[in-house]
Design a protein around this motif. Structure first.
Motif, PDB file in Angstrom:
ATOM      1  N   MET A   1       0.843  -1.204   0.000  1.00 12.47           N
ATOM      2  CA  MET A   1       0.000   0.000   0.000  1.00 12.47           C
ATOM      3  C   MET A   1       0.877   1.254   0.000  1.00 12.47           C
ATOM      4  O   MET A   1       1.915   1.299   0.664  1.00 12.47           O
ATOM      5  N   GLU A   2       0.453   2.248  -0.768  1.00 11.11           N
ATOM      6  CA  GLU A   2       1.174   3.522  -0.817  1.00 11.11           C
ATOM      7  C   GLU A   2       1.051   4.250   0.523  1.00 11.11           C
ATOM      8  O   GLU A   2       0.012   4.184   1.180  1.00 11.11           O
ATOM      9  N   PRO A   3       2.109   4.952   0.950  1.00  7.27           N
ATOM     10  CA  PRO A   3       2.032   5.728   2.198  1.00  7.27           C
ATOM     11  C   PRO A   3       0.913   6.764   2.128  1.00  7.27           C
ATOM     12  O   PRO A   3       0.738   7.422   1.102  1.00  7.27           O
ATOM     13  N   THR A   4       0.171   6.901   3.201  1.00  8.00           N
ATOM     14  CA  THR A   4      -0.963   7.840   3.230  1.00  8.00           C
ATOM     15  C   THR A   4      -0.925   8.799   4.419  1.00  8.00           C
ATOM     16  O   THR A   4      -1.653   9.789   4.437  1.00  8.00           O
ATOM     17  N   ILE A   5      -0.089   8.514   5.402  1.00  5.33           N
ATOM     18  CA  ILE A   5      -0.037   9.337   6.612  1.00  5.33           C
ATOM     19  C   ILE A   5       0.952  10.481   6.395  1.00  5.33           C
ATOM     20  O   ILE A   5       2.088  10.264   5.972  1.00  5.33           O
ATOM     21  N   THR A   6       0.531  11.711   6.659  1.00  5.05           N
ATOM     22  CA  THR A   6       1.449  12.839   6.538  1.00  5.05           C
ATOM     23  C   THR A   6       2.415  12.833   7.723  1.00  5.05           C
ATOM     24  O   THR A   6       2.157  12.212   8.757  1.00  5.05           O
ATOM     25  N   LEU A  47      -6.750   8.435  11.297  1.00  3.92           N
ATOM     26  CA  LEU A  47      -5.585   8.858  10.518  1.00  3.92           C
ATOM     27  C   LEU A  47      -4.880   7.681   9.846  1.00  3.92           C
ATOM     28  O   LEU A  47      -4.017   7.890   8.994  1.00  3.92           O
ATOM     29  N   LEU A  48      -5.240   6.468  10.218  1.00  8.05           N
ATOM     30  CA  LEU A  48      -4.574   5.274   9.711  1.00  8.05           C
ATOM     31  C   LEU A  48      -5.306   4.719   8.491  1.00  8.05           C
ATOM     32  O   LEU A  48      -6.531   4.836   8.392  1.00  8.05           O
ATOM     33  N   PRO A  49      -4.577   4.119   7.547  1.00  9.15           N
ATOM     34  CA  PRO A  49      -5.238   3.519   6.380  1.00  9.15           C
ATOM     35  C   PRO A  49      -6.090   2.315   6.776  1.00  9.15           C
ATOM     36  O   PRO A  49      -5.653   1.455   7.545  1.00  9.15           O
ATOM     37  N   VAL A  50      -7.290   2.272   6.254  1.00 15.56           N
ATOM     38  CA  VAL A  50      -8.229   1.205   6.583  1.00 15.56           C
ATOM     39  C   VAL A  50      -7.718  -0.132   6.027  1.00 15.56           C
ATOM     40  O   VAL A  50      -7.229  -0.211   4.904  1.00 15.56           O
ATOM     41  N   ASP A  51      -7.834  -1.180   6.814  1.00  8.32           N
ATOM     42  CA  ASP A  51      -7.514  -2.557   6.413  1.00  8.32           C
ATOM     43  C   ASP A  51      -6.039  -2.801   6.129  1.00  8.32           C
ATOM     44  O   ASP A  51      -5.691  -3.868   5.608  1.00  8.32           O
ATOM     45  N   ASP A  52      -5.161  -1.875   6.452  1.00  9.32           N
ATOM     46  CA  ASP A  52      -3.733  -2.130   6.262  1.00  9.32           C
ATOM     47  C   ASP A  52      -3.225  -3.004   7.409  1.00  9.32           C
ATOM     48  O   ASP A  52      -3.469  -2.696   8.587  1.00  9.32           O
ATOM     49  N   PRO A  53      -2.519  -4.095   7.112  1.00 15.08           N
ATOM     50  CA  PRO A  53      -2.045  -5.002   8.165  1.00 15.08           C
ATOM     51  C   PRO A  53      -1.160  -4.328   9.212  1.00 15.08           C
ATOM     52  O   PRO A  53      -1.275  -4.618  10.407  1.00 15.08           O
ATOM     53  N   LEU A  54      -0.272  -3.431   8.768  1.00 10.91           N
ATOM     54  CA  LEU A  54       0.585  -2.738   9.722  1.00 10.91           C
ATOM     55  C   LEU A  54      -0.237  -1.878  10.678  1.00 10.91           C
ATOM     56  O   LEU A  54       0.019  -1.852  11.888  1.00 10.91           O
ATOM     57  N   VAL A  59      -2.717  -0.863  16.033  1.00 13.16           N
ATOM     58  CA  VAL A  59      -3.876  -0.619  16.894  1.00 13.16           C
ATOM     59  C   VAL A  59      -4.026  -1.745  17.915  1.00 13.16           C
ATOM     60  O   VAL A  59      -4.305  -1.504  19.097  1.00 13.16           O
ATOM     61  N   HIS A  60      -3.830  -2.974  17.479  1.00 15.83           N
ATOM     62  CA  HIS A  60      -3.935  -4.108  18.388  1.00 15.83           C
ATOM     63  C   HIS A  60      -2.896  -4.004  19.509  1.00 15.83           C
ATOM     64  O   HIS A  60      -3.172  -4.367  20.660  1.00 15.83           O
ATOM     65  N   GLY A  61      -1.725  -3.501  19.178  1.00 14.47           N
ATOM     66  CA  GLY A  61      -0.666  -3.364  20.170  1.00 14.47           C
ATOM     67  C   GLY A  61      -0.955  -2.318  21.231  1.00 14.47           C
ATOM     68  O   GLY A  61      -0.315  -2.314  22.293  1.00 14.47           O
ATOM     69  N   LEU A  62      -1.916  -1.430  20.963  1.00 13.79           N
ATOM     70  CA  LEU A  62      -2.282  -0.399  21.936  1.00 13.79           C
ATOM     71  C   LEU A  62      -3.365  -0.869  22.897  1.00 13.79           C
ATOM     72  O   LEU A  62      -3.703  -0.150  23.843  1.00 13.79           O
ATOM     73  N   GLN A  63      -3.906  -2.054  22.686  1.00 13.82           N
ATOM     74  CA  GLN A  63      -5.040  -2.534  23.457  1.00 13.82           C
ATOM     75  C   GLN A  63      -4.710  -2.968  24.889  1.00 13.82           C
ATOM     76  O   GLN A  63      -5.548  -2.828  25.780  1.00 13.82           O
ATOM     77  N   PRO A  64      -3.521  -3.532  25.162  1.00 15.33           N
ATOM     78  CA  PRO A  64      -3.232  -3.980  26.538  1.00 15.33           C
ATOM     79  C   PRO A  64      -3.390  -2.854  27.553  1.00 15.33           C
ATOM     80  O   PRO A  64      -3.245  -1.667  27.231  1.00 15.33           O
ATOM     81  N   ASP A  65      -3.672  -3.242  28.795  1.00 17.22           N
ATOM     82  CA  ASP A  65      -3.914  -2.255  29.845  1.00 17.22           C
ATOM     83  C   ASP A  65      -2.636  -1.563  30.285  1.00 17.22           C
ATOM     84  O   ASP A  65      -2.686  -0.512  30.915  1.00 17.22           O
ATOM     85  N   ARG A  66      -1.505  -2.142  29.978  1.00 14.13           N
ATOM     86  CA  ARG A  66      -0.222  -1.513  30.287  1.00 14.13           C
ATOM     87  C   ARG A  66       0.640  -1.485  29.034  1.00 14.13           C
ATOM     88  O   ARG A  66       0.585  -2.407  28.221  1.00 14.13           O
ATOM     89  N   LEU A  67       1.442  -0.432  28.889  1.00 15.18           N
ATOM     90  CA  LEU A  67       2.311  -0.303  27.719  1.00 15.18           C
ATOM     91  C   LEU A  67       3.574   0.428  28.144  1.00 15.18           C
ATOM     92  O   LEU A  67       3.508   1.552  28.627  1.00 15.18           O
ATOM     93  N   THR A  68       4.711  -0.219  27.958  1.00 14.81           N
ATOM     94  CA  THR A  68       5.983   0.408  28.316  1.00 14.81           C
ATOM     95  C   THR A  68       6.413   1.381  27.220  1.00 14.81           C
ATOM     96  O   THR A  68       5.931   1.313  26.081  1.00 14.81           O
ATOM     97  N   MET A  78       6.736   0.864  13.798  1.00 15.54           N
ATOM     98  CA  MET A  78       6.109  -0.108  12.906  1.00 15.54           C
ATOM     99  C   MET A  78       5.330   0.555  11.781  1.00 15.54           C
ATOM    100  O   MET A  78       5.291   0.059  10.655  1.00 15.54           O
ATOM    101  N   ILE A  79       4.689   1.698  12.057  1.00 19.74           N
ATOM    102  CA  ILE A  79       3.849   2.336  11.041  1.00 19.74           C
ATOM    103  C   ILE A  79       4.605   3.384  10.225  1.00 19.74           C
ATOM    104  O   ILE A  79       4.016   4.043   9.367  1.00 19.74           O
TER     105      ILE A  79
END
Length: 215
Positions: A1-6, A47-54, A59-68, A78-79
């Motif tokens: 996918m082409e980059p879309t995020i400014t 702001l993220l491209p829809v359906d892009d695996p990265l 987004v999944h990585g932001l779900q845990p209740d704690r994040l270092t 990653m993005i």
């Protein structure tokens, strides 16, 4: 996918994730951490491209209740491939943007992350000058100005953040033959840091409108 995020959206996403980590470290209430996380996702997911695996993995990585902070830095990196990079200009292209500069000091491309640059800025300490290349009205323009060696704590006219700034003075032609105006603005000494703090383009556009060369 082409980059879309400014690049300024990437800076905004980075800022939001860092704020989330800070909340995780300072807030003990589980429900409150959940509210902060939901608010963060609400701000950055559009702001993220829809359906892009990265993007989905991010987004999944932001779900845990704690994040270092280490884990957050890896997620943000990653993005980076989804971010539209600033173009790496050739010596000839840069020279065309600064036609009146006889010996133009080149930026140190090897030290720059083009995925984090909304504009390009570099210092020429020997001549006490600063050079800027930035998008304006659909094209890249070059701005040069005297850059005071003194650094103070103040508000940057570009990123609107308090930090180490110096006085940038540009000379622009105004109406009337041979009439010039000197414009002084305090901007970040470190343009790379300024770019990382730049989360929306309007302040940069306003700055360029004042200091750009008038034809």
């Amino acid at each position: 996918m082409e980059p879309t995020i400014t690049t300024y959206e990437y800076s905004y996403i980075t800022q939001q994730v860092n704020n989330l980590v800070s909340a995780y470290l300072s807030v003990n209430d589980v429900k409150m951490r959940g509210v902060v996380r939901a608010t963060t996702l609400e701000r950055i997911v559009p702001l993220l491209p829809v359906d892009d695996p990265l993007a989905q993995t991010f987004v999944h990585g932001l779900q845990p209740d704690r994040l270092t902070r280490e884990a957050a830095a890896k997620l943000i990196g990653m993005i980076e491939p989804l971010v539209i990079p600033f173009p790496q200009l050739t010596t000839k292209q840069l020279s065309k943007l600064f036609r009146k500069v006889k010996k133009l000091k080149q930026p140190e491309w090897g030290s720059l992350n083009l995925h984090q640059l909304t504009y390009l800025g570099w210092n020429d300490g020997g001549n006490q000058k600063k050079y800027l290349v930035a998008p304006y009205e659909g094209r890249l323009i070059g701005i040069q100005g005297q850059f005071n060696p003194e650094t103070i704590k103040g508000l940057c006219a570009i990123c609107h953040t308090i930090g180490n700034v110096s006085l940038f003075v540009s000379t622009t032609k105004t109406s009337g033959l041979g009439t010039y105006t000197r414009n002084g603005n305090y901007i970040c000494r470190d343009s790379a840091q300024c770019n990382r703090q730049l989360t929306e383009p309007q302040a940069l556009t306003d700055f360029l409108t004042v200091v750009r060369p008038k034809r």
